[in-house]
Design a protein around this motif. Structure first.
Motif, short mmCIF file in Angstrom:
data_model
loop_
_atom_site.label_atom_id
_atom_site.label_comp_id
_atom_site.label_asym_id
_atom_site.label_seq_id
_atom_site.Cartn_x
_atom_site.Cartn_y
_atom_site.Cartn_z
N HIS A 92 -1.97 -8.05 12.02
CA HIS A 92 -2.18 -9.29 11.29
C HIS A 92 -3.21 -9.10 10.19
O HIS A 92 -3.95 -10.03 9.85
N TYR A 121 0.13 -6.99 6.44
CA TYR A 121 1.11 -7.93 7.01
C TYR A 121 1.19 -9.20 6.16
O TYR A 121 2.29 -9.69 5.86
N ALA A 155 1.70 -2.10 8.45
CA ALA A 155 1.30 -3.20 9.32
C ALA A 155 1.90 -3.09 10.72
O ALA A 155 1.55 -3.87 11.61
N ARG A 156 2.79 -2.15 10.92
CA ARG A 156 3.40 -1.92 12.23
C ARG A 156 3.29 -0.43 12.57
O ARG A 156 4.27 0.31 12.53
N LEU A 178 5.11 -3.88 5.12
CA LEU A 178 5.27 -4.05 6.56
C LEU A 178 5.10 -2.74 7.32
O LEU A 178 4.68 -2.74 8.48
N HIS A 192 3.04 -8.60 3.02
CA HIS A 192 4.48 -8.57 3.34
C HIS A 192 5.03 -9.99 3.46
O HIS A 192 6.08 -10.32 2.88
N TYR A 193 4.33 -10.83 4.18
CA TYR A 193 4.79 -12.18 4.47
C TYR A 193 4.85 -13.03 3.20
O TYR A 193 5.87 -13.68 2.92
#
Length: 240
Positions: free
Chosen positions: A153, A157, A116-117, A113, A160-161
């Motif tokens: 996205h 990400y 991804a951020r 994550l 992570h999801y």
């Protein structure tokens, strides 16, 4: 035979006392998540992800820019670190191999994550955008920010999801055979962490995955209740 039972009980109590602090931290983390998750959802509607010209917004209102970059979601996942650890400790009695797999998947998912951020990078681009003296320079920074936003996205990400959800799903199935958690907690976890994958259903995926929020809130409360018993009460067997 009569002596072996007291020895096993003494060993169980010793094991519980070793992890008592982690039980307490895990309980707090679960309860914090119960509070943070609804706040994050509300924040999403107040500060939609990727507002127009995020670089300019950061300069005008850094808090709106921060929340528009999904900072709330990032923070909420910080509390998942002790949560994954305490799930491993409480479920390794069932199957230590699978509990370790769940822990590894969960921690790797959390690590995914971070890239991804790219929030610090966006703030740095915003400062450069504000300092630019020509329209060409500003345009180049806007293009760079749009490229940066694709990470939100991107592969990291989704890793992570998927990994995080798979970790919690494995833990939920282990709960079915656990002497620590009851079957209701296990079933809520299984259903919730299956619904999460509804994200990948075309057209309505986001709305399906949103249904999992209610499940997670219930699941975290059930788990927190048990961890409170373990952290401030007796042993796992006494807390049943």
């Amino acid at each position: 035979m009569s002596q072996s039972r007291p020895r096993r009980d003494a060993h169980a109590q010793s094991e519980d006392s070793r992890w008592r602090s982690l039980y307490r931290i895990g309980a707090v983390a679960a309860l914090v998540s119960v509070v943070v998750i609804p706040i994050t959802i509300v924040a999403f509607f107040i500060w939609p992800l990727w507002p127009d010209n995020i670089l300019d917004l950061i300069q005008q209102d850094w808090l709106s820019g921060l929340m528009g970059l999904d900072f709330g979601y990032l923070i909420s996942n910080v509390f998942a670190v002790p949560f994954f650890l305490v799930l491993y400790v409480t479920l390794k009695e069932v199957d230590e191999g699978w509990a370790l797999v769940a822990l590894a998947l969960g921690l790797i998912g959390l690590a995914c994550l971070v890239p991804a951020r790219p929030i610090p990078e966006m703030f740095a681009l915003s400062d450069q955008y504000a300092a630019a003296t020509t329209e060409a320079e500003r345009a180049s920074y806007l293009v760079a920010s749009e490229a940066m936003l694709t990470r939100f996205h991107g592969m990291a990400y989704h890793a992570h999801y998927v990994l995080g959800s798979a970790s919690l799903l494995i833990s939920s199935f282990l709960m079915l055979r656990s002497t620590t958690f009851n079957r209701a907690t296990a079933y809520v976890g299984i259903v919730t962490n299956i619904v999460v994958f509804g994200l990948y259903v075309p057209a309505v995926g986001v709305w399906i995955s949103m249904l999992s929020v209610v499940g997670y809130l219930i699941w975290y409360v059930l788990i927190a209740r048990k961890l409170i018993q373990l952290g401030w009460g007796g042993s796992q067997r006494e807390a049943l």
